[in-house]
Design a protein around this motif. Sequence first.
Motif, short mmCIF file in Angstrom:
data_model
loop_
_atom_site.label_atom_id
_atom_site.label_comp_id
_atom_site.label_asym_id
_atom_site.label_seq_id
_atom_site.Cartn_x
_atom_site.Cartn_y
_atom_site.Cartn_z
N GLN A 98 9.88 -0.42 -2.54
CA GLN A 98 8.69 0.37 -2.20
C GLN A 98 7.88 -0.32 -1.11
O GLN A 98 7.37 0.33 -0.20
CB GLN A 98 7.82 0.59 -3.45
CG GLN A 98 8.38 1.62 -4.39
CD GLN A 98 7.56 1.76 -5.67
OE1 GLN A 98 6.77 0.90 -6.02
NE2 GLN A 98 7.77 2.86 -6.37
N TYR A 99 7.77 -1.62 -1.21
CA TYR A 99 7.04 -2.38 -0.20
C TYR A 99 7.72 -2.22 1.17
O TYR A 99 7.05 -1.96 2.18
CB TYR A 99 6.98 -3.86 -0.60
CG TYR A 99 6.32 -4.74 0.42
CD1 TYR A 99 4.94 -4.80 0.52
CD2 TYR A 99 7.09 -5.50 1.29
CE1 TYR A 99 4.32 -5.60 1.47
CE2 TYR A 99 6.48 -6.31 2.24
CZ TYR A 99 5.10 -6.35 2.32
OH TYR A 99 4.51 -7.15 3.27
N CYS A 101 9.67 0.23 2.13
CA CYS A 101 9.48 1.62 2.55
C CYS A 101 8.11 1.82 3.20
O CYS A 101 8.01 2.45 4.25
CB CYS A 101 9.60 2.58 1.36
SG CYS A 101 11.26 2.77 0.75
N GLU A 102 7.09 1.29 2.57
CA GLU A 102 5.74 1.42 3.11
C GLU A 102 5.62 0.74 4.47
O GLU A 102 5.07 1.32 5.41
CB GLU A 102 4.72 0.84 2.13
CG GLU A 102 4.52 1.67 0.89
CD GLU A 102 3.65 0.98 -0.15
OE1 GLU A 102 2.94 0.00 0.20
OE2 GLU A 102 3.69 1.40 -1.32
N LYS A 103 6.14 -0.47 4.55
CA LYS A 103 6.02 -1.24 5.80
C LYS A 103 6.84 -0.62 6.93
O LYS A 103 6.46 -0.72 8.09
CB LYS A 103 6.45 -2.70 5.59
CG LYS A 103 5.51 -3.48 4.73
CD LYS A 103 4.16 -3.61 5.42
CE LYS A 103 3.20 -4.42 4.61
NZ LYS A 103 1.85 -4.39 5.14
N GLY A 105 7.78 2.66 7.04
CA GLY A 105 7.52 4.10 7.19
C GLY A 105 8.67 4.97 6.74
O GLY A 105 8.87 6.07 7.26
N GLU A 107 10.47 7.55 4.47
CA GLU A 107 10.06 8.64 3.57
C GLU A 107 11.24 9.56 3.29
O GLU A 107 12.20 9.60 4.06
CB GLU A 107 8.94 9.45 4.22
CG GLU A 107 7.66 8.67 4.43
CD GLU A 107 6.58 9.51 5.09
OE1 GLU A 107 6.90 10.58 5.65
OE2 GLU A 107 5.42 9.07 5.05
N THR A 153 16.44 3.00 2.44
CA THR A 153 15.98 1.62 2.59
C THR A 153 17.17 0.68 2.77
O THR A 153 17.17 -0.17 3.66
CB THR A 153 15.14 1.19 1.37
OG1 THR A 153 14.07 2.12 1.20
CG2 THR A 153 14.58 -0.21 1.55
#
Length: 176
Positions: A98-99, A101-103, A105, A107, A153
């Motif tokens: 998740q980290y 993915c957030e960093k 972008g 989705e 990812t």
Amino acid sequence: ESIGEIRDKITERFEQQFKQLTDMAVEDKMTEKLLEISDFELPEQLIEKHTESRVQRRRLELEAEGATETDILEELQGFKDSSREELLNEMKLIFTMQYICEKQGIEVDEGDIDDRIEEIASSSGRDPFDLRDEMEESGRIDVLQEQLLRDKTLDLLKRKAVITTADDDEDDEDED
């Protein structure tokens, strides 16, 4: 079919299987490395709650199989210990992914979900709309979305990774 066509089909299947096995090995190694660098603690209450949930699901499975209470208790003790460790690793991996993915972008959109449902429906001979309805009703659409996020990812990590083989490792040792 000629012998050449049969040979080509066999070669193609072999290459597909080899690629799948190689991809699986790379993903396993990547998740192993991600777990090594995931140096953080998870709240004990969270771990206990999810471990207990897994144990109860396993209990229901064993009861449905007709196991005796003694067999169930024996099975669950070992299961709880191994389930806790597996859960800990899974949760660390989820938070790490998740980290990333957030960093990065990363989705998953409805198009990604529709495409995967089409693939599944096609391979199982089902109607994609019926399959989607079934997945939404059972909550499996969320699982599918998580899987797609994980796949994206890992794909990103594979593209950016420097992959070495056992031969490379041996070469490095020989140079020392």
